[in-house]
Design a protein around this motif. Structure first.
Motif, PDB file in Angstrom:
ATOM      1  N   GLU A   1      65.717  18.325  60.500  1.00  0.00           N
ATOM      2  CA  GLU A   1      65.594  17.266  61.513  1.00  0.00           C
ATOM      3  C   GLU A   1      64.960  17.821  62.782  1.00  0.00           C
ATOM      4  O   GLU A   1      64.113  17.173  63.396  1.00  0.00           O
ATOM      5  CB  GLU A   1      66.974  16.672  61.826  1.00  0.00           C
ATOM      6  N   TRP A   2      65.355  19.047  63.174  1.00  0.00           N
ATOM      7  CA  TRP A   2      64.740  19.688  64.337  1.00  0.00           C
ATOM      8  C   TRP A   2      63.253  19.919  64.085  1.00  0.00           C
ATOM      9  O   TRP A   2      62.416  19.666  64.956  1.00  0.00           O
ATOM     10  CB  TRP A   2      65.423  21.023  64.647  1.00  0.00           C
TER      11      TRP A   2
ATOM     12  N   ASP B   1      61.304  18.215  62.090  1.00  0.00           N
ATOM     13  CA  ASP B   1      60.622  16.922  62.096  1.00  0.00           C
ATOM     14  C   ASP B   1      60.434  16.399  63.523  1.00  0.00           C
ATOM     15  O   ASP B   1      59.357  15.877  63.867  1.00  0.00           O
ATOM     16  CB  ASP B   1      61.410  15.905  61.276  1.00  0.00           C
ATOM     17  N   GLN B   2      61.469  16.510  64.350  1.00  0.00           N
ATOM     18  CA  GLN B   2      61.371  16.019  65.723  1.00  0.00           C
ATOM     19  C   GLN B   2      60.357  16.821  66.532  1.00  0.00           C
ATOM     20  O   GLN B   2      59.573  16.261  67.310  1.00  0.00           O
ATOM     21  CB  GLN B   2      62.745  16.061  66.395  1.00  0.00           C
TER      22      GLN B   2
END
Length: 200
Positions: free
Chosen positions: A185-186, A188-189
């Protein structure tokens, strides 16, 4: 006092070659101690004791703690970007994921704060560490150039700044929150933010 198992044979003009088993034992002891006690508490004497060798053997191979830790933390150069060319957003994500993978190993996490300080004071060490990332930096420049030619990336994006943004974001995240994971998620962000600034 321990006998030095790697002592130079004075009777031989070339001396006795280094024993790779001692090299491996020293590097293994260094990585173990880094994770156990951290960079600031690591000493050459502690490494020698853990590796069952002498400080003489250590200093014959590495002139300082920083040089030893650098080799233990980065035993091999990171591989170049392996995503198929043609999708620059995928390239950016691969760059960020690669930086995350390099810097989030337990050994690198333990070594990074002290190693950064020592690198800032030692230009030769800095060059040696940066040399391990030559292939990755070259791949970033190449993929950005290809994306520009396709019209997929902004023409004014400097590849050196892109490298700094990706590496800097990763290292700062680890320094500020060393106990938190850098998950997908990190990645992707961070990809979304970086891509917004570089992709047309």
């Amino acid at each position: 006092m321990k006998a030095d198992p790697d002592a130079i044979d004075k009777g031989s003009p070339a001396g006795r070659p280094r024993d790779p088993r001692i090299d491996a034992a020293i590097l293994r002891a260094t990585t173990d101690l880094l994770v156990e006690i951290g960079y600031s508490n690591l000493t050459m004497a502690a490494v020698a004791e853990r590796a069952a060798t002498t400080k003489t053997s250590l200093y014959r191979r590495w002139s300082s703690k920083a040089e030893l830790v650098h080799e233990a933390a980065f035993p091999a150069a990171p591989t170049a970007i392996e995503t198929p060319p043609g999708d620059f957003r995928a390239d950016v994500r691969a760059m960020i994921a690669a930086a995350r993978n390099v810097f989030t190993s337990p050994v690198v996490r333990a070594a990074l704060p002290g190693l950064i300080a020592d690198m800032s004071a030692d230009a030769e060490l800095n060059a040696r560490v940066m040399g391990r990332f030559v292939d990755v930096f070259s791949a970033v420049r190449s993929r950005l150039s290809e994306a520009r030619q396709r019209g997929d990336a902004r023409a004014d994006v400097d590849p050196e700044r892109l490298i700094e943004v990706i590496g800097g974001a990763t290292m700062l995240r680890l320094l500020l929150w060393p106990d938190e994971d850098l998950d997908d998620e990190w990645v992707d962000q961070t990809t979304a933010i970086v891509a917004h600034g570089v992709i047309v």
